[in-house]
Scaffold this active site. Structure first.
Site, PDB file in Angstrom:
ATOM      1  N   GLY A   2       0.827  -1.207   0.000  1.00 20.21           N
ATOM      2  CA  GLY A   2       0.000   0.000   0.000  1.00 20.21           C
ATOM      3  C   GLY A   2       0.855   1.248   0.000  1.00 20.21           C
TER       4      GLY A   2
ATOM      5  CB  ALA B 227       0.899   3.766  -4.632  1.00 24.81           C
TER       6      ALA B 227
ATOM      7  CB  ALA C 225       3.868   9.207   4.756  1.00 26.44           C
TER       8      ALA C 225
ATOM      9  CG  ASP D  93      -0.567   0.722  -4.012  1.00 30.18           C
ATOM     10  OD1 ASP D  93      -0.446   1.298  -2.914  1.00 30.18           O
ATOM     11  OD2 ASP D  93      -1.663   0.640  -4.617  1.00 30.18           O
TER      12      ASP D  93
ATOM     13  CB  SER E 108      -6.272   0.888  13.422  1.00 24.76           C
ATOM     14  OG  SER E 108      -7.173   1.950  13.688  1.00 24.76           O
TER      15      SER E 108
ATOM     16  CE1 TYR F 108      -9.393  -0.166   8.713  1.00 20.33           C
ATOM     17  CE2 TYR F 108      -9.976   0.671  10.892  1.00 20.33           C
ATOM     18  CZ  TYR F 108      -9.086   0.590   9.837  1.00 20.33           C
ATOM     19  OH  TYR F 108      -7.883   1.252   9.904  1.00 20.33           O
ATOM     20  CB  CYS F 109     -13.265  -2.302  14.803  1.00 14.48           C
ATOM     21  SG  CYS F 109     -12.699  -2.148  16.503  1.00 14.48           S
TER      22      CYS F 109
ATOM     23  CB  SER G 153      -9.763  -6.478   9.894  1.00 20.00           C
ATOM     24  OG  SER G 153      -9.648  -5.068   9.780  1.00 20.00           O
TER      25      SER G 153
END
Length: 258
Positions: free
Chosen positions: A12, A14, A20, A36, A138, A151-152, A154
């Site tokens: 990821g 790109a 960053a 990516d 996260s 999402y949480c 995962s």
């Protein structure tokens, strides 16, 4: 681990936080393989960062982390190009509970694939020379997020994977440190409109405002800066939170699971 002259593979990579990470690693003297699914963005990032840091220090690999064979090809291509691999950053993710099967396949299964490949190609027990794996969790790895429960989930699972693989038992065999970096909300993720139609229902979209209460968004560059100190000094199996523009903070796993 010192960053200079090391080789890093970033999934990821790109755009957004992944880009960053790539730029920060390059600024500290690493060579970087940008992996990516988005070839246009990846080639662009490679060109821009190559002009800034030297074309011989950056490459792009088209990589779908849901495809084990393609993911492994990215590892092989990186090692062929740079003669080694030292750092793997499993960063690729999506936040879209409407397409939860893909979300889980990218966020969790993609991290598992990257973890297994890193152990295969870096592990001292596999004729590698050891290294570091950074799995990106996260801030939602630590607490329920009512707006995006899948999402949480995962991101919670990434903690268990990383703590298990990063245990001293495995580190003593593989020489691969496994660390979790958990970023808080980023500036471009702060509003529900940033995700478009990615919530499971209108009630989940409204819940986003409750989840974001008291949260101070941060820049990708701030999180990327924290990555460097974590790669250099963090112990295998450790979990780190970077949130609200503050310095990286180690979070005891017992405080998460109790």
């Amino acid at each position: 681990m010192e960053i200079s002259n090391k080789v890093a593979l970033v999934t990821g990579g790109a755009c957004g936080l992944g880009r960053a990470f790539c730029e920060m690693l390059l600024s500290y003297g690493a060579k970087v393989s940008i992996c990516d699914l988005d070839s246009d963005a990846g080639e662009n990032a490679c060109d821009v960062l190559g002009q800034k840091f030297g074309k011989e220090r950056v490459m792009f690999c088209h990589c779908d982390v849901t495809d084990y064979v393609q993911f492994e090809e990215a590892f092989q291509t990186t090692i062929t190009e740079f003669d080694r691999l030292d750092i793997v950053v499993n960063n690729a993710e999506i936040m879209n509970d409407k397409f939860w099967e893909l979300e889980v396949d990218v966020n969790l299964n993609g991290t598992i694939r990257g973890m297994l490949l890193a152990l295969q190609y870096l592990g001292k027990d596999k004729e590698g020379h050891g290294g570091v794996v950074i799995n990106i969790g996260s801030a939602q790895s630590f607490r329920p997020q009512i707006s995006t429960p899948i999402y949480c989930a995962s991101k919670h699972a990434i903690l268990a994977l990383s703590k298990s693989c990063g245990d001293a038992y495995h580190y003593n065999i593989t020489g691969v440190r496994v660390i979790v970096l958990c970023p808080g909300v980023l500036h471009h993720d702060a509003s529900s409109s940033a995700f478009g139609n990615r919530f499971k229902s209108p009630s989940h979209e409204k819940a986003w405002q409750l989840d974001m209460k008291g949260v101070h968004p941060q820049k990708c560059e701030h999180v990327a800066k924290g990555l460097i100190s974590i790669i250099r000094d963090a112990k295998s199996g450790s979990v780190w939170l970077i949130a609200n523009e503050k310095a990286p903070k180690e979070v005891p796993y017992s405080s998460i699971t109790m």
